[in-house]
Scaffold this motif. Structure first.
Motif, PDB file in Angstrom:
ATOM      1  N   LEU A  95       1.876  -6.617 -11.120  1.00  0.00           N
ATOM      2  CA  LEU A  95       2.252  -6.130  -9.789  1.00  0.00           C
ATOM      3  C   LEU A  95       1.202  -5.204  -9.186  1.00  0.00           C
ATOM      4  CD1 LEU A  95       4.926  -6.019  -7.849  1.00  0.00           C
ATOM      5  CD2 LEU A  95       4.786  -3.651  -8.523  1.00  0.00           C
ATOM      6  N   ILE A  96       0.744  -4.234  -9.991  1.00  0.00           N
ATOM      7  CA  ILE A  96      -0.227  -3.272  -9.457  1.00  0.00           C
ATOM      8  C   ILE A  96      -1.548  -3.965  -9.088  1.00  0.00           C
ATOM      9  CG2 ILE A  96      -1.470  -1.125  -9.914  1.00  0.00           C
ATOM     10  CD1 ILE A  96       1.382  -0.507  -9.740  1.00  0.00           C
TER      11      ILE A  96
ATOM     12  N   PHE B 257       3.815  -9.478  -3.718  1.00  0.00           N
ATOM     13  CA  PHE B 257       4.784  -8.601  -4.373  1.00  0.00           C
ATOM     14  C   PHE B 257       5.928  -9.337  -5.040  1.00  0.00           C
ATOM     15  CE2 PHE B 257       4.396  -3.942  -3.262  1.00  0.00           C
ATOM     16  CZ  PHE B 257       3.035  -4.022  -3.250  1.00  0.00           C
TER      17      PHE B 257
ATOM     18  N   LEU C 293       2.159 -10.346   1.896  1.00  0.00           N
ATOM     19  CA  LEU C 293       2.879  -9.309   1.155  1.00  0.00           C
ATOM     20  C   LEU C 293       3.882  -9.944   0.201  1.00  0.00           C
ATOM     21  CD1 LEU C 293       3.069  -6.296   0.951  1.00  0.00           C
ATOM     22  CD2 LEU C 293       4.777  -6.286   2.724  1.00  0.00           C
TER      23      LEU C 293
ATOM     24  N   LEU D 236       8.229  -0.479  -5.761  1.00  0.00           N
ATOM     25  CA  LEU D 236       8.011  -1.395  -6.884  1.00  0.00           C
ATOM     26  C   LEU D 236       6.902  -0.905  -7.800  1.00  0.00           C
ATOM     27  CD1 LEU D 236       8.179  -4.737  -4.873  1.00  0.00           C
ATOM     28  CD2 LEU D 236       9.941  -3.757  -6.311  1.00  0.00           C
ATOM     29  N   GLY D 237       5.833  -0.387  -7.212  1.00  0.00           N
ATOM     30  CA  GLY D 237       4.687   0.032  -8.013  1.00  0.00           C
ATOM     31  C   GLY D 237       4.868   1.404  -8.605  1.00  0.00           C
TER      32      GLY D 237
ATOM     33  N   PHE E 252      -2.031   4.605 -14.187  1.00  0.00           N
ATOM     34  CA  PHE E 252      -2.114   3.143 -14.269  1.00  0.00           C
ATOM     35  C   PHE E 252      -2.520   2.712 -15.668  1.00  0.00           C
ATOM     36  CE2 PHE E 252      -2.960   2.062  -9.518  1.00  0.00           C
ATOM     37  CZ  PHE E 252      -1.693   2.506  -9.234  1.00  0.00           C
TER      38      PHE E 252
ATOM     39  N   ALA F  51      -0.925  -5.718  -5.930  1.00  0.00           N
ATOM     40  CA  ALA F  51      -0.810  -4.785  -4.809  1.00  0.00           C
ATOM     41  C   ALA F  51      -2.188  -4.334  -4.353  1.00  0.00           C
ATOM     42  CB  ALA F  51       0.029  -3.578  -5.219  1.00  0.00           C
TER      43      ALA F  51
ATOM     44  N   ALA G 189       6.916  -0.783  -0.052  1.00  0.00           N
ATOM     45  CA  ALA G 189       7.154  -1.690  -1.177  1.00  0.00           C
ATOM     46  C   ALA G 189       6.343  -1.233  -2.389  1.00  0.00           C
ATOM     47  CB  ALA G 189       6.783  -3.126  -0.795  1.00  0.00           C
ATOM     48  N   PHE G 190       5.121  -0.763  -2.140  1.00  0.00           N
ATOM     49  CA  PHE G 190       4.287  -0.288  -3.240  1.00  0.00           C
ATOM     50  C   PHE G 190       4.889   0.976  -3.849  1.00  0.00           C
ATOM     51  CE2 PHE G 190       0.687   2.239  -4.859  1.00  0.00           C
ATOM     52  CZ  PHE G 190       0.280   1.382  -5.864  1.00  0.00           C
TER      53      PHE G 190
ATOM     54  N   TYR H 222       8.158  -9.781   5.242  1.00  0.00           N
ATOM     55  CA  TYR H 222       8.480  -9.622   3.821  1.00  0.00           C
ATOM     56  C   TYR H 222       9.968  -9.393   3.615  1.00  0.00           C
ATOM     57  CZ  TYR H 222       8.599  -6.828  -0.542  1.00  0.00           C
ATOM     58  OH  TYR H 222       8.888  -6.297  -1.755  1.00  0.00           O
TER      59      TYR H 222
END
Lengths: 305, 222
Positions: free
Chosen positions: A237-238, A226, A222, B72-73, A40, A241, B68-69, A214
């Motif tokens: 995004l992270i 997202f 969600l 996308l992540g 990350f 999330a 989704a994570f 979603y």
């Protein structure tokens, strides 16, 4: 079976080995966590800039809270409808009349077997054909959840009523009660207590499954997390999330905790003779299995004599 | 009915992808779940805690969020790539997310099975000098597996139904995605919907019957 019986109280060598294992596993867990952190960090996910939006009230006010409300609204409406559906079809399956019992059974079995997302897609596309244009995302999510979870709850209701010892209904008939009275005054009040934990566990499943919205672009938590947030605050995004993941976890864990608490309570309860019904899909094996640390084929609520 | 015949081949190919996902997911989830349950009963408190946290976190997260994570992540943002071909990559991303998710449920089922093994057996295993790993692999787990065949069957059936959520992980070839594309052009079609439903039931119902039969056959009589 208690886990501690799997290994001895360690001697000197065993203690050293256990300490080494502990150190090794701490290092392994830390390495995994650090690997995630590094990944990350390398992509700049811990820069203050992209976390900034989550410290501002506007982000919560405009995006996250409306999303959360979307999720909770779908879950609440679907839960009420599913409970009603479950009660009606569960009792219909217990009917003495074949023409009620069999169709109800077919409905319950079929909706339990259909993958929920397919059901939601189908309703989503069917609604405009029947009722004309409009936004049917909410309706599709709610109806899909109602049909699926309602069918599971119908089975819970049936199991709850069956969990009341047979002697009770025999006794009730013997004192001259009608079938309706037996169900209403004897079986259901005790059955409901036994069903409560399974019902709440199923509501956790329902709440989790609202996230399927979603996929058909229903504006739930969600979706805001997202699609809308990363579009509004580029690159976040992270963080988004992680934030919404924590919200989902908190919601579901609170409900799961409630289910466990209810189950413990109804296990102790003197108001019902029925044992708690296993949560659907839970790993219930044998008598009293998986409930305590003791195990070994003895129902935990049975006193040892 | 014409629509089902017209789009049948596409839908069948999509369904085949669901079957492939199910097979990969089942194998990976069973392996991972067994490792998780070994962690959760192990003498090392750190491993026990790690296993417990994992299972509780994953069980309370929606699968849609997990997938989704992952797509996308992990894949888009952090560059976790299994293959250069986008469809192959998203297949493995979904397979990964699905098995990580299902493993938590497999672990829960197996742990209930471990609870059915009588204390005396573990004590006896210890008394004849078996180590933790030996008593786990030779005494406890074989019996635990036999006790939870039916619940494991339910976990697998749920997983097969969950393969339809692959769309959330960016995998657009599975039958749910194909059905959506078809509905975009034809509108909702009852024959197509029923066709896919029957296909799924044809896959899940034998598993239910088979695991039920196997569970009765292999039940450890106590």
């Amino acid at each position: 079976m208690s886990t501690s019986v799997l290994f001895d109280a360690p001697g000197p060598r065993g203690r050293i080995r256990n300490h080494t294992l502990t150190v090794v596993s701490v290092i392994a867990v830390a390495a995994v966590l650090y690997g995630i952190y590094r990944g990350f960090d390398a992509k700049g996910q811990f820069e203050g800039k992209i976390w900034q939006p989550f410290l501002q009230w506007e982000t919560w006010d405009f995006y996250i809270i409306p999303g959360l409300i979307g999720t909770l609204r779908a879950a609440a409406v679907a839960a009420v409808l599913a409970l009603a559906f479950g009660a009606i079809f569960g009792l219909a399956r217990l009917s003495d009349h074949k023409w009620i019992r069999v169709p109800a059974g077919v409905v319950v079995e079929v909706f339990r077997a259909i993958p929920l997302l397919l059901l939601i897609f189908f309703i989503f596309y069917l609604a405009p054909m029947i009722a004309g244009g409009g936004d049917y995302a909410f309706m599709a999510v709610v109806l899909g959840l109602m049909l699926y979870n309602g069918s599971v709850l119908a089975e819970v209701v049936r199991a709850g009523v069956h969990a009341v010892p047979k002697g009770q209904s025999e006794a009730a008939y013997a004192v001259g009660m009608r079938k309706n009275q037996v169900m209403r005054l004897v079986l259901l009040p005790q059955g409901v207590t036994a069903m409560m934990p399974a019902i709440v566990s199923q509501l956790v499943v329902l709440l989790k499954d609202t996230a399927l919205g979603y996929i058909i672009a229903y504006v739930d938590l969600l979706n805001t997390g997202f699609k809308i947030l990363p579009a509004r605050f580029f690159g976040s995004l992270i963080p988004a999330a992680i934030v919404i993941g924590v919200i989902y976890l908190a919601l579901n864990m609170a409900l799961s905790y409630l289910a466990t608490w209810l189950e413990k309570r109804s296990r102790r309860s003197r108001k019902t003779a029925a044992r708690p019904v296993a949560a659907p899909g839970s790993a219930e094996v044998g008598v009293g299995a998986g409930q305590g640390t003791e195990g070994g084929g003895l129902a935990p609520d049975k006193p040892l004599e | 009915m014409d629509e089902l015949i017209k789009y049948g081949p596409d839908l069948a190919l999509g369904f085949l992808e669901n079957v492939k996902l199910s097979i990969v997911g089942a194998i990976a989830a069973l392996l991972l779940g067994t490792i998780l349950v070994a962690m959760r009963v192990s003498p090392t408190p750190v491993l026990r805690a790690a296993g417990t946290v994992y299972v509780n976190v994953v069980r309370n997260t929606p699968l849609t969020l997990v997938l989704a994570f992952s797509a996308l992540g992990l894949s888009d943002q952090l560059g976790l790539v299994f293959s250069e071909t986008p469809t192959t990559n998203s297949f493995w991303i979904v397979a990964m997310g699905l098995s990580l998710y299902t493993a938590a449920f497999v672990c829960e089922a197996l742990r209930a099975g471990v609870n059915t093994v009588p204390m005396g057996q573990a004590e006896a295993a210890r008394a004849i000098g078996l180590t933790f790993m030996q008593s786990l692999t030779m005494i406890i787990l074989p019996q635990a597996f036999r006790a939870v065949i039916a619940p494991l069957g339910s976990v697998m059936i749920a997983m097969i139904k969950n393969t339809t959520v692959a769309t959330a992980g960016g995998f657009l070839l599975d039958s749910a995605a194909v059905m959506k594309i078809t509905f975009d052009t034809t509108g909702a079609s009852i024959p197509i919907f029923l066709g896919i439903v029957v296909a799924f039931m044809a896959l899940t119902m034998p598993i239910g019957f088979f695991t039920g039969w196997l569970a009765r056959r292999l039940a450890v009589v106590r």
